[in-house]
Enzyme design. Structure first.
Site, PDB file in Angstrom:
ATOM      1  N   ASN A  64     -55.016 -19.202  -4.776  1.00 13.91           N
ATOM      2  CA  ASN A  64     -54.648 -19.549  -3.408  1.00 13.91           C
ATOM      3  C   ASN A  64     -53.388 -20.404  -3.458  1.00 13.91           C
ATOM      4  O   ASN A  64     -53.162 -21.142  -4.402  1.00 13.91           O
ATOM      5  CB  ASN A  64     -55.803 -20.307  -2.742  1.00 13.91           C
ATOM      6  CG  ASN A  64     -55.425 -20.957  -1.426  1.00 13.91           C
ATOM      7  OD1 ASN A  64     -55.594 -22.162  -1.258  1.00 13.91           O
ATOM      8  ND2 ASN A  64     -54.912 -20.183  -0.490  1.00 13.91           N
ATOM      9  N   GLY A  65     -52.577 -20.279  -2.400  1.00 10.05           N
ATOM     10  CA  GLY A  65     -51.395 -21.120  -2.290  1.00 10.05           C
ATOM     11  C   GLY A  65     -50.112 -20.317  -2.306  1.00 10.05           C
ATOM     12  O   GLY A  65     -49.786 -19.673  -3.311  1.00 10.05           O
ATOM     13  N   MET A  96     -58.619 -25.582   9.102  1.00  6.14           N
ATOM     14  CA  MET A  96     -59.044 -26.374  10.244  1.00  6.14           C
ATOM     15  C   MET A  96     -58.202 -26.047  11.470  1.00  6.14           C
ATOM     16  O   MET A  96     -56.979 -25.896  11.379  1.00  6.14           O
ATOM     17  CB  MET A  96     -58.946 -27.872   9.925  1.00  6.14           C
ATOM     18  CG  MET A  96     -59.905 -28.323   8.837  1.00  6.14           C
ATOM     19  SD  MET A  96     -61.649 -28.053   9.247  1.00  6.14           S
ATOM     20  CE  MET A  96     -61.869 -29.188  10.623  1.00  6.14           C
ATOM     21  N   GLY A 100     -53.533 -17.989   3.187  1.00  4.49           N
ATOM     22  CA  GLY A 100     -53.778 -19.028   4.175  1.00  4.49           C
ATOM     23  C   GLY A 100     -52.941 -18.883   5.425  1.00  4.49           C
ATOM     24  O   GLY A 100     -53.132 -17.960   6.218  1.00  4.49           O
ATOM     25  N   CYS A 113     -59.574 -30.337  -0.187  1.00  9.11           N
ATOM     26  CA  CYS A 113     -58.855 -30.966   0.917  1.00  9.11           C
ATOM     27  C   CYS A 113     -58.483 -32.407   0.561  1.00  9.11           C
ATOM     28  O   CYS A 113     -59.344 -33.195   0.167  1.00  9.11           O
ATOM     29  CB  CYS A 113     -59.695 -30.941   2.190  1.00  9.11           C
ATOM     30  SG  CYS A 113     -58.849 -31.674   3.615  1.00  9.11           S
ATOM     31  N   HIS A 130     -56.566 -23.442  -5.553  1.00  6.52           N
ATOM     32  CA  HIS A 130     -55.266 -23.684  -4.935  1.00  6.52           C
ATOM     33  C   HIS A 130     -54.344 -24.138  -6.061  1.00  6.52           C
ATOM     34  O   HIS A 130     -54.586 -25.168  -6.694  1.00  6.52           O
ATOM     35  CB  HIS A 130     -55.398 -24.762  -3.863  1.00  6.52           C
ATOM     36  CG  HIS A 130     -54.149 -24.994  -3.075  1.00  6.52           C
ATOM     37  ND1 HIS A 130     -54.158 -25.536  -1.811  1.00  6.52           N
ATOM     38  CD2 HIS A 130     -52.845 -24.756  -3.365  1.00  6.52           C
ATOM     39  CE1 HIS A 130     -52.909 -25.623  -1.361  1.00  6.52           C
ATOM     40  NE2 HIS A 130     -52.102 -25.160  -2.296  1.00  6.52           N
ATOM     41  N   LYS A 161     -64.057 -23.986  -3.804  1.00  9.51           N
ATOM     42  CA  LYS A 161     -62.603 -23.933  -3.632  1.00  9.51           C
ATOM     43  C   LYS A 161     -62.041 -25.287  -4.040  1.00  9.51           C
ATOM     44  O   LYS A 161     -62.462 -26.328  -3.512  1.00  9.51           O
ATOM     45  CB  LYS A 161     -62.228 -23.631  -2.183  1.00  9.51           C
ATOM     46  CG  LYS A 161     -60.716 -23.462  -1.971  1.00  9.51           C
ATOM     47  CD  LYS A 161     -60.399 -23.028  -0.537  1.00  9.51           C
ATOM     48  CE  LYS A 161     -58.908 -22.706  -0.379  1.00  9.51           C
ATOM     49  NZ  LYS A 161     -58.058 -23.896  -0.493  1.00  9.51           N
ATOM     50  N   GLN A 193     -67.662 -22.527   4.786  1.00 11.36           N
ATOM     51  CA  GLN A 193     -67.299 -23.609   3.879  1.00 11.36           C
ATOM     52  C   GLN A 193     -67.837 -24.928   4.404  1.00 11.36           C
ATOM     53  O   GLN A 193     -67.661 -25.259   5.584  1.00 11.36           O
ATOM     54  CB  GLN A 193     -65.788 -23.730   3.715  1.00 11.36           C
ATOM     55  CG  GLN A 193     -65.414 -24.791   2.674  1.00 11.36           C
ATOM     56  CD  GLN A 193     -63.920 -25.044   2.586  1.00 11.36           C
ATOM     57  OE1 GLN A 193     -63.352 -25.662   3.483  1.00 11.36           O
ATOM     58  NE2 GLN A 193     -63.295 -24.583   1.507  1.00 11.36           N
TER      59      GLN A 193
END
Length: 343
Positions: A219-220, A27, A241, A108, A179, A147, A78
């Site tokens: 991810n992460g 975002m 990211g 999220c 993630h 995701k 997304q």
């Protein structure tokens, strides 16, 4: 050294998407201007939009959220939502606009997202997530991906993650980006939840071993192409990211190292030179300079003069009449203008 050109206009390709490396949906970061810049750095990495609330599309703000430059391909969109009918409509629009993939946000943890009953809280409702995936797949020929996290709150066991992924896969999702930390839905800000609790990559590796026929990406905390290459020994893909946004040039050698492309990476100055015509083009269409210049602040990270580059842009890009010459003047403050900058 390969000098980048502005990517050719094209429609969504028919070939299967290569998800070995991607840049995460973020975002206020991965808007169309940032994605264009990233595409000049790497021609192969899959790019994701910011999360688009499904309700915004249903309420008619389609072009505002879905318009993008065809030169961004491959690019995935997304959506955040929990209503299968709304998400089906979103998937139809994504196909009409030419995206390569449609992704559902189940990761999220923000309060705002939870209040809309989507994001990470949906991990507690695998049947609903499955319904959403099935509705999107029925509405559009685009691949539907998810995701998500390794868990939420106290629902963070291996069995919980295994059963969640299994249930959603049965409804048609064949590609998951995980993630590798759980989401705390209360008590932590989204920023804190990007660092707390600790990452658990082994859980994602375990998931891939349990579902060898699914595409599993991690991810992460990935901050280099070296780290991505290491993860690719255990999983199918890696999503980077914040590091890719704040230091976009870290992706300059990804095409060669991850995707096997020939030739060396462009220099930072090559990337800037290719970005400037795009900036001019967008300003003619009414976009302000600082909508684009904010995304290049990290382009010269690690190069002598990078601080002066950032300062000059920050102090001048918002001024009345500011144009691409601001970026040129800022680049003059970088050692050798960035022509011989290395990654």
């Amino acid at each position: 050294m390969t000098r980048p050109t502005q990517p050719d206009h094209q429609t969504a390709p028919e070939a299967a998407i290569d998800r070995r490396l991607s840049v995460a949906p973020m975002m206020d970061c991965t808007d169309r201007y940032a994605r264009f810049l990233l595409r000049l750095v790497t021609g192969k990495t899959l790019l994701y939009t910011e999360m688009v609330p499904a309700a915004a599309i249903v309420h008619g703000r389609v072009d505002l959220f879905l318009a993008f430059d065809p030169r961004e391909h491959p690019v995935a969109i997304q959506f955040g939502g929990s209503d299968p009918r709304e998400l089906a409509e979103c998937a139809r629009w994504a196909h009409r606009y030419g995206y390569d993939e449609v992704n559902l946000n189940v990761g999220c943890p923000s309060d705002r997202v939870q209040s809309g009953r989507f994001g990470a809280c949906l991990m507690a409702e695998p049947d609903r997530v499955g319904d959403c995936v099935a509705a999107m797949a029925d509405a559009s020929p685009l691949p539907v991906t998810v995701k998500t996290r390794i868990g939420i709150d106290n629902m963070d066991s291996w069995a919980f993650l295994r059963d969640f992924v299994g249930a959603v896969a049965e409804r048609g999702c064949r590609s998951f980006t995980i993630h590798a930390r759980k989401a705390w839905l209360q008590g932590l800000s989204p920023k804190q939840n990007r660092e707390i609790p600790a990452l658990d990559y082994d859980r994602v590796y375990q998931l891939k071993a349990a579902f060898p026929d699914l595409e599993i990406a991690v991810n992460g905390g990935v901050t280099s192409v070296d780290a991505a290459c290491a993860h690719l020994q255990r999983v199918d893909g890696v999503m980077i990211g914040r590091e890719a946004y704040h230091n976009p040039y870290m992706l300059a050698d990804a095409d060669r190292r991850i995707f096997g492309a020939e030739g060396g990476p462009p220099s930072r100055r090559d990337v800037l030179d290719a970005y400037l015509p795009f900036v001019e083009e967008q300003m003619r269409q009414g976009a302000p300079l600082n909508a684009m210049s904010r995304h290049v602040l990290g382009l010269f990270q690690g190069v002598p003069g990078a601080r002066a580059w950032r300062r000059y842009i920050s102090e001048n890009a918002h001024l009345p009449g500011a144009g691409p010459d601001v970026l040129e003047a800022a680049a003059a403050r970088v050692q050798d203008g960035g022509h011989r900058a290395a990654g």
